[in-house]
Write a protein that holds these residues in place. Structure first.
Motif, PDB file in Angstrom:
ATOM      1  N   ALA A  88      14.814  51.370 -20.886  1.00 28.74           N
ATOM      2  CA  ALA A  88      13.520  51.036 -21.483  1.00 28.74           C
ATOM      3  C   ALA A  88      13.237  49.539 -21.385  1.00 28.74           C
ATOM      4  O   ALA A  88      12.104  49.122 -21.119  1.00 28.74           O
ATOM      5  CB  ALA A  88      13.481  51.480 -22.946  1.00 28.74           C
ATOM      6  N   PHE A  89      14.270  48.720 -21.587  1.00 30.30           N
ATOM      7  CA  PHE A  89      14.085  47.263 -21.536  1.00 30.30           C
ATOM      8  C   PHE A  89      13.715  46.801 -20.125  1.00 30.30           C
ATOM      9  O   PHE A  89      12.845  45.934 -19.956  1.00 30.30           O
ATOM     10  CB  PHE A  89      15.363  46.554 -22.005  1.00 30.30           C
ATOM     11  CG  PHE A  89      15.729  46.841 -23.435  1.00 30.30           C
ATOM     12  CD1 PHE A  89      14.954  46.364 -24.479  1.00 30.30           C
ATOM     13  CD2 PHE A  89      16.839  47.606 -23.746  1.00 30.30           C
ATOM     14  CE1 PHE A  89      15.272  46.629 -25.800  1.00 30.30           C
ATOM     15  CE2 PHE A  89      17.179  47.883 -25.062  1.00 30.30           C
ATOM     16  CZ  PHE A  89      16.388  47.401 -26.093  1.00 30.30           C
ATOM     17  N   THR A  90      14.360  47.389 -19.125  1.00 31.20           N
ATOM     18  CA  THR A  90      14.051  46.969 -17.752  1.00 31.20           C
ATOM     19  C   THR A  90      12.708  47.539 -17.276  1.00 31.20           C
ATOM     20  O   THR A  90      12.032  46.916 -16.462  1.00 31.20           O
ATOM     21  CB  THR A  90      15.182  47.380 -16.786  1.00 31.20           C
ATOM     22  OG1 THR A  90      15.543  48.744 -17.023  1.00 31.20           O
ATOM     23  CG2 THR A  90      16.409  46.519 -16.999  1.00 31.20           C
ATOM     24  N   LEU A  91      12.315  48.688 -17.808  1.00 29.70           N
ATOM     25  CA  LEU A  91      10.989  49.227 -17.481  1.00 29.70           C
ATOM     26  C   LEU A  91       9.886  48.366 -18.100  1.00 29.70           C
ATOM     27  O   LEU A  91       8.806  48.215 -17.520  1.00 29.70           O
ATOM     28  CB  LEU A  91      10.872  50.674 -17.957  1.00 29.70           C
ATOM     29  CG  LEU A  91      11.586  51.693 -17.050  1.00 29.70           C
ATOM     30  CD1 LEU A  91      11.803  53.018 -17.765  1.00 29.70           C
ATOM     31  CD2 LEU A  91      10.803  51.903 -15.764  1.00 29.70           C
ATOM     32  N   ILE A  92      10.156  47.796 -19.260  1.00 28.53           N
ATOM     33  CA  ILE A  92       9.204  46.850 -19.863  1.00 28.53           C
ATOM     34  C   ILE A  92       9.108  45.594 -18.993  1.00 28.53           C
ATOM     35  O   ILE A  92       8.015  45.070 -18.755  1.00 28.53           O
ATOM     36  CB  ILE A  92       9.636  46.486 -21.304  1.00 28.53           C
ATOM     37  CG1 ILE A  92       9.435  47.694 -22.226  1.00 28.53           C
ATOM     38  CG2 ILE A  92       8.835  45.283 -21.830  1.00 28.53           C
ATOM     39  CD1 ILE A  92      10.011  47.518 -23.615  1.00 28.53           C
ATOM     40  N   LEU A  93      10.250  45.121 -18.497  1.00 28.38           N
ATOM     41  CA  LEU A  93      10.244  43.974 -17.578  1.00 28.38           C
ATOM     42  C   LEU A  93       9.419  44.296 -16.329  1.00 28.38           C
ATOM     43  O   LEU A  93       8.633  43.466 -15.856  1.00 28.38           O
ATOM     44  CB  LEU A  93      11.676  43.624 -17.161  1.00 28.38           C
ATOM     45  CG  LEU A  93      12.519  42.791 -18.120  1.00 28.38           C
ATOM     46  CD1 LEU A  93      13.924  42.616 -17.547  1.00 28.38           C
ATOM     47  CD2 LEU A  93      11.890  41.425 -18.368  1.00 28.38           C
ATOM     48  N   CYS A 281       7.291  56.213 -18.598  1.00 29.02           N
ATOM     49  CA  CYS A 281       8.636  56.630 -18.189  1.00 29.02           C
ATOM     50  C   CYS A 281       9.677  56.156 -19.206  1.00 29.02           C
ATOM     51  O   CYS A 281      10.626  56.870 -19.518  1.00 29.02           O
ATOM     52  CB  CYS A 281       8.962  56.077 -16.807  1.00 29.02           C
ATOM     53  SG  CYS A 281      10.610  56.497 -16.198  1.00 29.02           S
ATOM     54  N   GLY A 282       9.491  54.933 -19.752  1.00 32.98           N
ATOM     55  CA  GLY A 282      10.415  54.395 -20.751  1.00 32.98           C
ATOM     56  C   GLY A 282      10.515  55.281 -21.978  1.00 32.98           C
ATOM     57  O   GLY A 282      11.606  55.478 -22.535  1.00 32.98           O
ATOM     58  N   PHE A 283       9.390  55.831 -22.407  1.00 37.61           N
ATOM     59  CA  PHE A 283       9.405  56.743 -23.554  1.00 37.61           C
ATOM     60  C   PHE A 283      10.110  58.058 -23.207  1.00 37.61           C
ATOM     61  O   PHE A 283      10.862  58.601 -24.018  1.00 37.61           O
ATOM     62  CB  PHE A 283       7.979  57.023 -24.038  1.00 37.61           C
ATOM     63  CG  PHE A 283       7.382  55.902 -24.850  1.00 37.61           C
ATOM     64  CD1 PHE A 283       7.747  55.709 -26.179  1.00 37.61           C
ATOM     65  CD2 PHE A 283       6.468  55.028 -24.282  1.00 37.61           C
ATOM     66  CE1 PHE A 283       7.203  54.673 -26.926  1.00 37.61           C
ATOM     67  CE2 PHE A 283       5.914  53.985 -25.021  1.00 37.61           C
ATOM     68  CZ  PHE A 283       6.282  53.807 -26.355  1.00 37.61           C
ATOM     69  N   ILE A 284       9.876  58.562 -21.990  1.00 44.16           N
ATOM     70  CA  ILE A 284      10.544  59.804 -21.572  1.00 44.16           C
ATOM     71  C   ILE A 284      12.060  59.589 -21.488  1.00 44.16           C
ATOM     72  O   ILE A 284      12.843  60.510 -21.737  1.00 44.16           O
ATOM     73  CB  ILE A 284      10.018  60.303 -20.210  1.00 44.16           C
ATOM     74  CG1 ILE A 284       8.500  60.421 -20.208  1.00 44.16           C
ATOM     75  CG2 ILE A 284      10.616  61.674 -19.882  1.00 44.16           C
ATOM     76  CD1 ILE A 284       7.913  60.837 -18.857  1.00 44.16           C
ATOM     77  N   VAL A 530       0.726  46.667 -26.447  1.00 44.14           N
ATOM     78  CA  VAL A 530       0.989  47.525 -27.610  1.00 44.14           C
ATOM     79  C   VAL A 530       2.090  48.530 -27.297  1.00 44.14           C
ATOM     80  O   VAL A 530       3.018  48.731 -28.083  1.00 44.14           O
ATOM     81  CB  VAL A 530      -0.302  48.269 -28.044  1.00 44.14           C
ATOM     82  CG1 VAL A 530       0.002  49.280 -29.143  1.00 44.14           C
ATOM     83  CG2 VAL A 530      -1.359  47.279 -28.506  1.00 44.14           C
ATOM     84  N   LEU A 531       1.992  49.155 -26.129  1.00 43.48           N
ATOM     85  CA  LEU A 531       2.992  50.153 -25.736  1.00 43.48           C
ATOM     86  C   LEU A 531       4.373  49.529 -25.552  1.00 43.48           C
ATOM     87  O   LEU A 531       5.390  50.132 -25.908  1.00 43.48           O
ATOM     88  CB  LEU A 531       2.550  50.841 -24.444  1.00 43.48           C
ATOM     89  CG  LEU A 531       1.402  51.845 -24.572  1.00 43.48           C
ATOM     90  CD1 LEU A 531       0.950  52.311 -23.202  1.00 43.48           C
ATOM     91  CD2 LEU A 531       1.820  53.039 -25.413  1.00 43.48           C
ATOM     92  N   SER A 532       4.421  48.315 -25.007  1.00 43.76           N
ATOM     93  CA  SER A 532       5.704  47.621 -24.835  1.00 43.76           C
ATOM     94  C   SER A 532       6.358  47.350 -26.176  1.00 43.76           C
ATOM     95  O   SER A 532       7.567  47.574 -26.364  1.00 43.76           O
ATOM     96  CB  SER A 532       5.494  46.303 -24.075  1.00 43.76           C
ATOM     97  OG  SER A 532       5.011  46.536 -22.772  1.00 43.76           O
ATOM     98  N   ALA A 533       5.566  46.860 -27.140  1.00 46.49           N
ATOM     99  CA  ALA A 533       6.087  46.569 -28.485  1.00 46.49           C
ATOM    100  C   ALA A 533       6.567  47.852 -29.164  1.00 46.49           C
ATOM    101  O   ALA A 533       7.626  47.871 -29.805  1.00 46.49           O
ATOM    102  CB  ALA A 533       5.014  45.883 -29.321  1.00 46.49           C
TER     103      ALA A 533
END
Length: 547
Positions: A88-93, A281-284, A530-533
């Protein structure tokens, strides 16, 4: 051996995916230009965020994950779930920092991006490494996992069955291009998740719930299997600091700089769709811990309490249970006929989606990064043909690697062991490239060369001389140490050979860490900030609960 009903369901599913893949790819290309390379390799840049997110997840989650994450759950509990939640952290990046440059530069491949930021030599090297890694990591290991499943369930020859499945996958991938890949991957993701949820529920039900599982672990003094973050000296070789230091090196390469994964983002309709897709994808990616890893832990406690017969698994060289086949064992012992066929379809979904995504990416890189270099005036039709031929050759190479890769006791550990030695120089040049103005072309080229050679040497020493210091370093920490060396190398050579920016490269690094947050964003919950946070908050809470 499975009943004819289950075999029939599996065959119907495979043929259905073949038909849908061919229909989607051919229909899309007829509506557009018949042989346009952009339509074939990047779906004409028409993909929206749901398709991108599902395709990212499907390309990542393969039969390897279903089989090997269950194996890791059986062996070490929830520990390897870190590879899912840390993603999830790298998908946010990827969404915040990498996507804007990828979309702005209009590249078709990530090696192409490196040329725009650095130089041609960096592009060439990344293209070669990316093709090799796609063949080994995304295709060959997936074939191996699929072969183990088909051999265990149907008694089929592992190599023959995998060849048949992969030829079917290659047909719709080669004919239909990225559009066919994304459409079939979206369907396969739903089938795969449905199958995983079914086996999780079956294991949960047979165990009698969460508390009985915890009671079994307590009775065997193994409650640490429920912990994601282990203390220093843990026998797994993955204490909490190794996860937080080593995973980002692997994860940034995999999610932000690997063509096979990022190609779905490059086909996005616009920048916002390209940003929201990875976050979706990060949420999935929260789910796999509960539906891929946890079933393996349930299998362990079911075996300990006598509710699962694991005698057929046999023992490995260390006198431990050979847990490679635990997932297929759960399928045959916990599910009724009919549902078994659905689970086999889910496993085949993982194999087919991984192979199709990798083949499409390999063909893209071969066409744009290699063939077009030596044939700069090549037509779109010639580029597409070169891509199709290269996909077929890649498939043959992958099949040849199966006997070698089968030597790993754990498929998942084998994959990450290889990634740990490949990823450090690539992660380094991408990170410094977009965050540091002073990263020069010469330094990137030398870092890729030196870092890759160093990774191969260290990998060889660790395998040939396992009793040396290098042989005892866990792969997560090895990735971190190699990354640190690469950073030092690139910084040193950047000062030794100062950067000389072109008009284009001067636009491909962030002037400030806050600059990415100023991009145009959708309003409300669809805002990428918002989604990243929200994703950060959810992952933080989960780590607190399973610390």
């Amino acid at each position: 051996m499975l009943k004819s009903l289950d075999l029939s369901i599996s065959i119907i599913y495979i043929l259905g995916i073949l038909a849908i893949g061919l229909w989607a790819g051919i229909r899309h290309r007829r509506k557009s230009k018949a042989n346009a390379a952009g339509e074939y390799f990047l779906a004409g840049k028409t993909l929206k965020w749901p398709a991108i997110g599902l395709a990212l997840f499907a390309t990542n989650i393969s039969t390897v994950h279903l089989v090997s994450l269950a194996q890791s759950g059986f062996d070490s509990g929830l520990l390897n779930g870190n590879f899912e939640w840390m993603a999830a952290f790298t998908l946010i990046l990827l969404a915040l920092f990498f996507v804007p440059f990828y979309i702005k530069s209009g590249v078709a491949t990530l090696p192409d991006f490196l040329e725009k930021r650095y130089d041609r030599a960096s592009r060439d090297w990344l293209a070669i490494v990316s093709v090799i890694s796609a063949i080994i990591i995304h295709i060959a290991f997936s074939m191996l996992a699929g072969g183990i499943v088909l051999k265990t369930l149907f008694g089929l020859n592992m190599y023959v069955s995998v060849i048949v499945i992969c030829i079917i996958t290659a047909i719709y991938t080669i004919v239909g291009g990225l559009k066919a890949v994304v459409v079939t991957e979206s369907i396969q993701t739903i089938v795969l998740l449905s199958g995983a949820i079914i086996i999780t529920y079956a294991a949960f039900h047979r165990m009698g719930g969460w508390e009985p599982m915890v009671d079994v672990l307590k009775s065997h003094h193994e409650t640490n299997k429920l912990s994601m973050l282990r203390p220093h000296g843990d026998s797994s070789g993955m204490p909490w600091y190794a996860v937080f230091l080593g995973y980002p090196v692997l994860g940034i390469w995999y999610w932000c700089a690997d063509q096979t994964i990022v190609q779905r983002v490059l086909g996005a309709k616009d920048e916002n769709n390209a940003r929201i897709g990875p976050l979706f994808c990060g949420f999935i990616k929260i789910l796999p811990v509960f539906i891929f890893v946890l079933p393996g832990l349930f299998a362990y406690t079911l075996a300990q309490s006598g509710h699962l017969n694991i005698s057929s698994l046999g023992m490995n060289d260390k006198g431990e249970v050979n847990s490679k086949g635990i997932y297929t064992l759960m399928i045959t012992q916990l599910l009724p006929s009919g549902l078994i066929g659905v689970l086999v379809a889910a496993l085949l979904s993982g194999l087919m989606s991984q192979v199709s995504g990798a083949l499409n990416s390999i063909s893209t890189m071969i066409s744009y990064d290699m063939y077009q270099r030596y044939r700069p005036l090549a037509s779109d039709k010639q580029l597409v043909l070169a891509g199709k031929i290269s996909a077929g050759i890649a498939l043959i190479f992958s099949l040849a690697l199966l006997p070698l890769l089968n030597r790993y006791e754990s498929i998942f550990s084998g994959i990450n062991d290889i990634i740990a030695h490949i990823s450090p120089p690539i992660t380094c040049v991408f990170l410094l490239g977009i965050f540091w103005k002073g990263a020069s072309a010469m330094s990137a080229k030398l870092t890729l060369w030196i870092g890759s050679v160093l990774g191969v040497v260290v990998f060889a020493i660790g395998k040939l001389y396992p009793d040396t210091i290098i042989g005892h370093i866990p792969f997560m920490m090895m990735a971190f140490y190699l990354f640190c060396v690469c950073v030092v190398v690139q910084v040193f050579f950047s000062y030794r050979y100062p950067v000389q920016h072109t008009t284009e490269s001067s636009q491909l690094y962030w002037k400030s860490p806050w600059e990415p947050l100023h991009g145009i964003a959708w309003k409300g919950i669809g805002n990428y900030k918002v989604l990243s946070a929200l994703l950060l908050l959810v992952i933080g809470v989960l780590y607190y609960l399973f610390r």
